[in-house]
Design a protein around this motif. Sequence first.
Motif, PDB file in Angstrom:
ATOM      1  N   THR A  86      -5.670  10.533  12.452  1.00 23.68           N
ATOM      2  CA  THR A  86      -5.224  10.186  13.851  1.00 23.68           C
ATOM      3  C   THR A  86      -6.387   9.905  14.641  1.00 23.68           C
ATOM      4  OG1 THR A  86      -3.149  11.330  13.484  1.00 23.68           O
ATOM      5  CG2 THR A  86      -3.460  10.477  15.535  1.00 23.68           C
ATOM      6  N   GLY A  87      -6.788   8.722  15.096  1.00 20.90           N
ATOM      7  CA  GLY A  87      -7.961   8.258  15.739  1.00 20.90           C
ATOM      8  C   GLY A  87      -8.276   9.076  17.029  1.00 20.90           C
ATOM      9  N   TRP A  88      -7.210   8.874  17.897  1.00 21.10           N
ATOM     10  CA  TRP A  88      -7.480   9.474  19.174  1.00 21.10           C
ATOM     11  C   TRP A  88      -7.464  10.889  19.387  1.00 21.10           C
ATOM     12  CZ3 TRP A  88      -4.087  12.882  21.501  1.00 21.10           C
ATOM     13  CH2 TRP A  88      -2.932  13.091  20.951  1.00 21.10           C
ATOM     14  N   LYS A 100       5.301   3.858  17.784  1.00 19.20           N
ATOM     15  CA  LYS A 100       5.981   5.294  17.020  1.00 19.20           C
ATOM     16  C   LYS A 100       7.402   5.426  16.832  1.00 19.20           C
ATOM     17  CE  LYS A 100       5.518  10.350  17.140  1.00 19.20           C
ATOM     18  NZ  LYS A 100       5.125  10.414  15.595  1.00 19.20           N
ATOM     19  N   PHE A 101       7.994   4.631  18.023  1.00 14.79           N
ATOM     20  CA  PHE A 101       9.596   4.735  18.414  1.00 14.79           C
ATOM     21  C   PHE A 101       9.960   3.079  18.673  1.00 14.79           C
ATOM     22  CE2 PHE A 101       8.414   8.873  19.660  1.00 14.79           C
ATOM     23  CZ  PHE A 101       9.215   9.868  18.898  1.00 14.79           C
ATOM     24  N   VAL A 102      10.886   2.855  17.916  1.00 19.86           N
ATOM     25  CA  VAL A 102      11.327   1.218  17.975  1.00 19.86           C
ATOM     26  C   VAL A 102      12.659   1.352  18.252  1.00 19.86           C
ATOM     27  CG1 VAL A 102      11.875  -0.771  16.885  1.00 19.86           C
ATOM     28  CG2 VAL A 102       9.762   0.397  16.377  1.00 19.86           C
ATOM     29  N   PRO A 160       1.672   2.630   8.055  1.00 17.27           N
ATOM     30  CA  PRO A 160       0.651   1.833   8.860  1.00 17.27           C
ATOM     31  C   PRO A 160       1.092   0.280   8.430  1.00 17.27           C
ATOM     32  CG  PRO A 160       0.000   2.969   6.504  1.00 17.27           C
ATOM     33  CD  PRO A 160       1.192   3.467   7.215  1.00 17.27           C
ATOM     34  N   ARG A 161       1.971   0.176   7.511  1.00 19.84           N
ATOM     35  CA  ARG A 161       2.202  -1.274   7.644  1.00 19.84           C
ATOM     36  C   ARG A 161       3.132  -1.892   8.597  1.00 19.84           C
ATOM     37  NH1 ARG A 161       4.412  -1.533   0.942  1.00 19.84           N
ATOM     38  NH2 ARG A 161       2.506  -0.296   0.256  1.00 19.84           N
ATOM     39  N   TYR A 162       3.691  -1.073   9.489  1.00 24.62           N
ATOM     40  CA  TYR A 162       4.333  -1.662  10.719  1.00 24.62           C
ATOM     41  C   TYR A 162       3.548  -2.565  11.314  1.00 24.62           C
ATOM     42  CZ  TYR A 162       7.284  -2.255  14.613  1.00 24.62           C
ATOM     43  OH  TYR A 162       8.016  -2.609  15.676  1.00 24.62           O
ATOM     44  N   ALA A 163       2.633  -2.004  11.778  1.00 29.14           N
ATOM     45  CA  ALA A 163       1.763  -2.878  12.823  1.00 29.14           C
ATOM     46  C   ALA A 163       1.505  -4.300  12.516  1.00 29.14           C
ATOM     47  CB  ALA A 163       0.140  -2.111  13.288  1.00 29.14           C
ATOM     48  N   PRO A 164       1.129  -4.453  11.174  1.00 29.49           N
ATOM     49  CA  PRO A 164       0.776  -5.931  10.850  1.00 29.49           C
ATOM     50  C   PRO A 164       2.093  -6.528  10.639  1.00 29.49           C
ATOM     51  CG  PRO A 164       0.300  -4.368   9.093  1.00 29.49           C
ATOM     52  CD  PRO A 164       0.450  -3.598  10.213  1.00 29.49           C
ATOM     53  N   HIS A 165       3.142  -6.042  10.365  1.00 32.41           N
ATOM     54  CA  HIS A 165       4.540  -6.712  10.146  1.00 32.41           C
ATOM     55  C   HIS A 165       5.303  -6.766  11.200  1.00 32.41           C
ATOM     56  CE1 HIS A 165       3.179  -5.929   5.988  1.00 32.41           C
ATOM     57  NE2 HIS A 165       3.924  -6.920   5.626  1.00 32.41           N
ATOM     58  N   ILE A 172       2.155  10.735   2.658  1.00 33.17           N
ATOM     59  CA  ILE A 172       2.827  10.913   4.032  1.00 33.17           C
ATOM     60  C   ILE A 172       2.780   9.859   5.188  1.00 33.17           C
ATOM     61  CG2 ILE A 172       2.726  12.557   6.126  1.00 33.17           C
ATOM     62  CD1 ILE A 172       1.572  14.560   4.779  1.00 33.17           C
ATOM     63  N   ASP A 173       3.790   9.287   5.420  1.00 29.91           N
ATOM     64  CA  ASP A 173       3.886   8.075   6.370  1.00 29.91           C
ATOM     65  C   ASP A 173       3.060   6.960   5.771  1.00 29.91           C
ATOM     66  OD1 ASP A 173       5.380   9.539   8.227  1.00 29.91           O
ATOM     67  OD2 ASP A 173       3.687   9.966   9.409  1.00 29.91           O
ATOM     68  N   ASN A 174       3.000   6.877   4.343  1.00 26.25           N
ATOM     69  CA  ASN A 174       2.451   5.713   3.589  1.00 26.25           C
ATOM     70  C   ASN A 174       1.020   5.832   4.167  1.00 26.25           C
ATOM     71  OD1 ASN A 174       4.876   4.731   2.018  1.00 26.25           O
ATOM     72  ND2 ASN A 174       5.422   4.079   4.036  1.00 26.25           N
ATOM     73  N   ALA A 175       0.557   6.652   4.519  1.00 26.14           N
ATOM     74  CA  ALA A 175      -1.017   6.556   5.051  1.00 26.14           C
ATOM     75  C   ALA A 175      -1.829   7.688   4.470  1.00 26.14           C
ATOM     76  CB  ALA A 175      -0.872   6.497   6.463  1.00 26.14           C
ATOM     77  N   ILE A 176      -1.197   8.678   4.405  1.00 28.78           N
ATOM     78  CA  ILE A 176      -1.980  10.011   3.923  1.00 28.78           C
ATOM     79  C   ILE A 176      -1.568  10.873   2.547  1.00 28.78           C
ATOM     80  CG2 ILE A 176      -2.448  12.330   4.699  1.00 28.78           C
ATOM     81  CD1 ILE A 176      -1.607  11.743   7.370  1.00 28.78           C
ATOM     82  N   THR A 177      -2.623  10.705   1.572  1.00 32.66           N
ATOM     83  CA  THR A 177      -2.282  11.226   0.261  1.00 32.66           C
ATOM     84  C   THR A 177      -2.527  12.719   0.246  1.00 32.66           C
ATOM     85  OG1 THR A 177      -2.846   9.064  -0.668  1.00 32.66           O
ATOM     86  CG2 THR A 177      -3.162  10.873  -2.127  1.00 32.66           C
ATOM     87  N   VAL A 178      -1.660  13.324  -0.226  1.00 36.77           N
ATOM     88  CA  VAL A 178      -1.893  14.689  -0.269  1.00 36.77           C
ATOM     89  C   VAL A 178      -1.310  15.489  -1.828  1.00 36.77           C
ATOM     90  CG1 VAL A 178      -1.505  15.327   1.917  1.00 36.77           C
ATOM     91  CG2 VAL A 178       0.642  15.236   0.549  1.00 36.77           C
ATOM     92  N   SER A 179      -1.744  16.432  -2.210  1.00 37.34           N
ATOM     93  CA  SER A 179      -1.269  17.205  -3.396  1.00 37.34           C
ATOM     94  C   SER A 179      -0.563  18.428  -3.014  1.00 37.34           C
ATOM     95  CB  SER A 179      -2.646  17.361  -4.091  1.00 37.34           C
ATOM     96  OG  SER A 179      -2.167  18.048  -5.491  1.00 37.34           O
TER      97      SER A 179
END
Length: 800
Positions: A206-208, A623-625, A475-480, A169-176
């Motif tokens: 989600t940290g916050w 979140k929105f671009v 999560p790859r968006y922030a560093p790129h 999910i969103d390239n960040a959360i692994t689920v089954s």
Amino acid sequence: MLPNYLKLAWRNLIKNKLYSFINVGGLSLGLMVAILVGLWIHDELTFDRYHENASHIAQVMRNQTVNGEVTTAPSVPIPLATELRTTYGSEFKRVVLAWWGSKHSLAHGNQVFAKFGKFMSPEAPDMLSLRMKQGSRNGLKDPASILLSESTAEALFGDEPPLGKVLMIDNAITVSVTGVYEDLPANSSFAEVRFIAPWDLYAVSTGWIAEAKDSWSNTSFEIFVETIPTANVADVSEKIKPILSEKNQDGSTTKPELFLHPMRRWHLFSEFENGVSTGGGIQFLWLFGSIGFFVLLLACINFVNLSTARSFNRAKEVGIRKAVGSKRGQLVGQFLGESLLVAGLAYVLAVLLAFLVMPLFNQVASKSISIPWTNLYFWLTGIGFTLLTGILAGSYPALYLSSFQPVKVLTGGGASMRSRRGLLAPRQILVVLQFTVSIILIIGTAVIFQQIRHAKNRPLGFDRNGLITLMPNSPRYAPHREAIRQELLATSSVTELAESASPTTETRSKNGGFGWTGKSSDLQTNFTTTAVSHEFGRTVGWQFKAGRDFSRQFASDSMGLVINQTAARFMGFADPVGETVTWKGEDFDLKFRVLGVIEDMVMDSPYEPVEPAIFFIGPRIGKFVTLRLDSRQSPHQSLAVIETVLKKHLPDSPFDYTFVDEEYDYKFRSEERTGQLTVAFSVLAILISCLGLFGLATFTAQQRTKEIGIRKVLGASVSSIMALLSKDFLKLVLIALVIASPIAWYFMDQWLTDFAYHVDISWWVFALAGLLAVGIALITVGYQSVRAALMNPVESLRSE
């Protein structure tokens, strides 16, 4: 006896083809509208009935008072869920904490899709009574699980078994995948939900949210509850009302109160004003229900008018039958039989027409309705309704025709005059009623589209053309981030791009705790707040009234604010630029400086006033671009270039975008749908009225054939004869216009009061409706008038 009645009725229909066509055609159109509206109303009334426990499900909502005005919101704090489970556990069977539904990327191997989903507590599948195709409702108890809708599972895995498959999910959360459920129907509040994942999984990732789990002041979440079967929702709602005031230190100023909004009222009673439910979809239900009733009424009026008008031709038939011994009851039975035969034929034709136009109706109404061919209740209701229509429409003609006295009819004495005296006024009244309804619909349609155009032409405070919005969901968006920005700007496709915590066409955050020099201690604040990047204003096209935009050249702009004109007026600043604004929260106390003031930016409803808004440089954006496309290149080419750049840096994210102008136009969908349906029903109403008017004009011309012949022999012109035959009908139309105008004005004025930003009803709307009605009547009557006027007087005056 009944077969004889039907045989006679059928012979009369065949003998009088024109009148039969008008009666059957008009009534079938009326019944078709009744069928469509009836199915639409049934779909609306059964909204959310898919969920077995709908009568016990509710959403926890809150009212709060800000400067004397009560506002209602579905957002509540996280710890409220625990409070409901513990202190009030005896009232609730299930308490479900949830995050707002939105699109997320689901990836499995090379398959990547953006799907709308929700993160909810494990009790959600049982509360919503999901119908599992594979797996079980208990699947969400696994903290790294996901439940997929049947269509989503098929899109991701095809024919492969989905259970146990791993997704990202969103390239960040692994689920089954632990379960697959039947897609929810269109008339469910959760129809768009294509997956459900555990709430705890989202909270951990989600940290916050961890910062908000014990906060009573952060009201950013949803809570759904299911009460125990023996509990009364209203009583439980009253019990939980004071929780926020007791737990929240700010309760003394905003007076927050909780209440339960039952699921069965979500769709039809979704609007609140000053803390009280004021309606919602129920207005449309009443509107279209009334229109459907009146359209059918117009068709019945046609039947009554033509049947009574033709009573002259059937007077001798009635007299002869009475003379040979027929009783009045037998004659009533015959004429009602004819009426029921017409209604039956019309119903068969109406069902066929409804089936043919259903796809178009669904498209306009945004529904997925179909003819329930195998539903016994549908047929029983339809047949019963048809019988009722036939009896009601045929009762007056049957009773009137059967009342003729045989002596007077057969000797020719008094029947004609009595028919004129007894029937002329009722028939005129019915024609006036027909055109009154038609003119009201014409005026209503004109006002609806005038209001839509008025709102669409409203100054927006930004340029929505050429803007698209993306949700990277990775999560790859922030560093790129910077690399993506530079590569996109280096193309000839994008002139600017920016990030924000909310989309351009929606505000998602409101906050209080603001202060400034000169602020009254009694003044409460509730600003819409949007975190943006420095380039947001340049991207969307802010229009500055004072000051300047954010700039990366000034490090201090990270503690700067851009406010709208409404916020400046609310704060009471004559010159806001340079003023200091403080923002105090539960765990922060910040000072900002106002950099600029922009024109009010319409981000929410185009029909409502713009609220005080604050824009600031936020630490958590992306979140929105929003991108502005270069107008010198076609959007198709630009989108292809943008997709290439994004796929290079975010290969596992779907290229999911929306055009801002389309998102803004989506805000008008309800009113446009109302307008389109009203146009369709208005056309049908006018068509039915014209059929009746055409039939009456034909009959009148036939009755006055000898009179017209004599007038022509005496030198009357064609135009004078046309005027003679048309003027009586035009008088009725003008009377209908006089009656319809104040009625239409009243109801449309009431409708417009629902919008703070609305048009004033113009005089030309009534003039236009009058001209259309008169023009339609002239065209309808004109054909028969010209035909009668051109008839050879020798043929007209020839005696049998």
